[in-house]
Design an enzyme around this catalytic site. Structure first.
Site, mmCIF file in Angstrom:
data_model
loop_
_atom_site.group_PDB
_atom_site.id
_atom_site.type_symbol
_atom_site.label_atom_id
_atom_site.label_comp_id
_atom_site.label_asym_id
_atom_site.label_seq_id
_atom_site.Cartn_x
_atom_site.Cartn_y
_atom_site.Cartn_z
ATOM 1 N N GLU A 153 1.872 8.002 5.011
ATOM 2 C CA GLU A 153 3.267 7.609 4.746
ATOM 3 C C GLU A 153 4.265 8.649 5.253
ATOM 4 O O GLU A 153 5.128 9.112 4.507
ATOM 5 C CB GLU A 153 3.456 7.325 3.253
ATOM 6 C CG GLU A 153 2.582 6.192 2.759
ATOM 7 C CD GLU A 153 2.738 5.894 1.276
ATOM 8 O OE1 GLU A 153 3.602 6.533 0.622
ATOM 9 O OE2 GLU A 153 1.996 5.045 0.757
ATOM 10 N N ASN A 194 -2.042 6.952 8.244
ATOM 11 C CA ASN A 194 -1.994 5.764 7.383
ATOM 12 C C ASN A 194 -0.566 5.539 6.897
ATOM 13 O O ASN A 194 0.140 6.494 6.562
ATOM 14 C CB ASN A 194 -2.937 5.986 6.185
ATOM 15 C CG ASN A 194 -3.164 4.754 5.353
ATOM 16 O OD1 ASN A 194 -3.567 3.716 5.863
ATOM 17 N ND2 ASN A 194 -2.928 4.864 4.045
ATOM 18 N N HIS A 231 0.160 -3.944 1.886
ATOM 19 C CA HIS A 231 0.609 -4.409 0.569
ATOM 20 C C HIS A 231 1.677 -5.473 0.845
ATOM 21 O O HIS A 231 2.824 -5.127 1.162
ATOM 22 C CB HIS A 231 1.223 -3.270 -0.238
ATOM 23 C CG HIS A 231 0.282 -2.144 -0.538
ATOM 24 N ND1 HIS A 231 -0.825 -2.301 -1.341
ATOM 25 C CD2 HIS A 231 0.289 -0.848 -0.140
ATOM 26 C CE1 HIS A 231 -1.461 -1.144 -1.444
ATOM 27 N NE2 HIS A 231 -0.810 -0.251 -0.718
ATOM 28 N N GLU A 259 -5.387 -0.796 2.427
ATOM 29 C CA GLU A 259 -5.006 -0.895 1.010
ATOM 30 C C GLU A 259 -4.565 -2.318 0.664
ATOM 31 O O GLU A 259 -3.586 -2.522 -0.039
ATOM 32 C CB GLU A 259 -3.885 0.104 0.682
ATOM 33 C CG GLU A 259 -4.212 1.545 1.003
ATOM 34 C CD GLU A 259 -3.106 2.525 0.623
ATOM 35 O OE1 GLU A 259 -2.226 2.149 -0.198
ATOM 36 O OE2 GLU A 259 -3.113 3.657 1.133
ATOM 37 N N ASP A 261 -3.543 -5.771 -0.651
ATOM 38 C CA ASP A 261 -3.339 -6.647 -1.802
ATOM 39 C C ASP A 261 -2.168 -7.569 -1.479
ATOM 40 O O ASP A 261 -1.279 -7.220 -0.713
ATOM 41 C CB ASP A 261 -3.132 -5.887 -3.120
ATOM 42 C CG ASP A 261 -2.089 -4.793 -3.064
ATOM 43 O OD1 ASP A 261 -1.158 -4.863 -2.235
ATOM 44 O OD2 ASP A 261 -2.184 -3.835 -3.857
#
Length: 325
Positions: A153, A194, A231, A259, A261
């Site tokens: 990030e 990432n 996400h 990651e 979802d």
């Protein structure tokens, strides 16, 4: 990467709940590997593995684990030079004992950062802190962790470098320092950058990621892969293919969905994301950010593949059917 057992594994694993029958009809990891990919994994940590059906579901259905919090700087080294290895070692031991690959997450991140790092005011002190932390953590798990999120990030939404203690004192140099230290610590590990909101082609952060990674790799920074967290919300799954293609255009060996979802876990979005990874040659694997909705960081969004009672959802079953399992 083949891993060897960690000496301390037996007593730690013995503390886990008894294994129960599989909660899903087929392993999503096995089906994904049969379709030509490397792994379908999940985020977890010691507390989750020691309760309810988490361990049984991961053992039966997933092939890789990522530490949700245990390997972050604030968790490992809250006091300079003093490391709390317990939760991270537990995860690594459990993974080795159960034949799961491990993704290291994460070495350099502006969040969950110890105060002593945040308060460093000298560039050379920060350089040494980065090198020491990376060398210590990766050295401990050398040969056991196959992927590392070296930096996490670090970009703004427009694709520029995020403001942090790292960028304020070192500019872009901290990226080179971190990756070079990581390569030295474990030459066989696959090193990733990432980030989140890399879910739509030609979005500012995606453009910036490809541009910066291209520049850094061409300058010799050993970046092997780009991780897109993914996400997302309903209706966004169809955008992932184009974003993955753009990320894969950078001079890296692989990309991964790290990651995943999706709010309310719609079947069409989950299957679109899986298909995107299948269709993009450089996409090596997918990790979902947790087993059950009850433990998701997105409380109320119900974004995972198992519900609050640890039953597989329609999205899980649809992926199994999609993969021909």
């Amino acid at each position: 990467m083949k891993v060897s057992a960690i000496a301390a594994a037996a007593p730690l694993v013995a503390a886990l709940p008894a294994i129960h029958e599989r909660q899903a009809d087929a392993s999503i990891h096995d089906a994904f590997v049969a379709a030509g990919k490397t792994y379908f994994g999940v985020a977890t940590d010691q507390g989750l593995l020691q309760r309810e059906s988490n361990a049984a579901i991961i053992q039966a259905n997933f092939g890789q684990v990522t530490g949700e919090n245990s390997m972050k700087w604030g968790s490992l080294e809250s006091t300079q030079g003093s490391y709390n290895w317990g939760p991270a070692d537990f995860l690594a031991d459990w993974a080795v004992e159960n034949g799961k690959e491990i993704r290291g997450h994460t070495l350099i991140w502006h969040s969950q950062l110890p105060g002593w790092v945040e308060n460093i005011g000298d560039a050379e002190t920060l350089r040494e802190a980065i090198r020491n932390h990376v060398a210590t953590v990766m050295g401990r798990y050398k040969g056991k962790i196959f992927h590392w999120d070296v930096v996490n990030e670090i970009l703004n939404e427009d694709g520029t470098l995020r403001d942090s203690v790292f960028s304020r004192l070192l500019g872009e140099e901290f990226v080179q320092i971190a990756f070079e230290a990581a390569r030295e610590a474990d030459p066989d590990a696959i090193l990733y950058i990432n980030d989140y909101n890399l879910d739509q082609a030609n979005y500012g952060k995606v453009n910036g990621m490809v541009s910066l990674v291209t520049k850094w790799v061409e300058a010799g920074v050993p970046i092997d892969g780009i991780g897109t967290q993914t996400h997302i919300s309903e209706g966004m799954g169809a955008n992932v293919h184009g974003a993955l293609e753009q990320l894969a255009s950078a001079p890296v060996n692989e990309v991964a969905i790290t990651e995943l979802d999706i709010r309310n876990s719609p079947v069409e979005d989950y299957t679109a994301v899986v298909q995107a990874c299948l269709d993009v040659e450089k996409c090596t694997g997918i990790t979902v950010w947790g087993v059950s909705d009850k433990d998701s960081w997105r409380q109320g969004d119900n974004p995972l593949l198992f519900d609050g009672s640890f039953a597989p959802k329609d999205a899980y079953n649809a992926i199994i059917e999609q993969l021909g399992a």
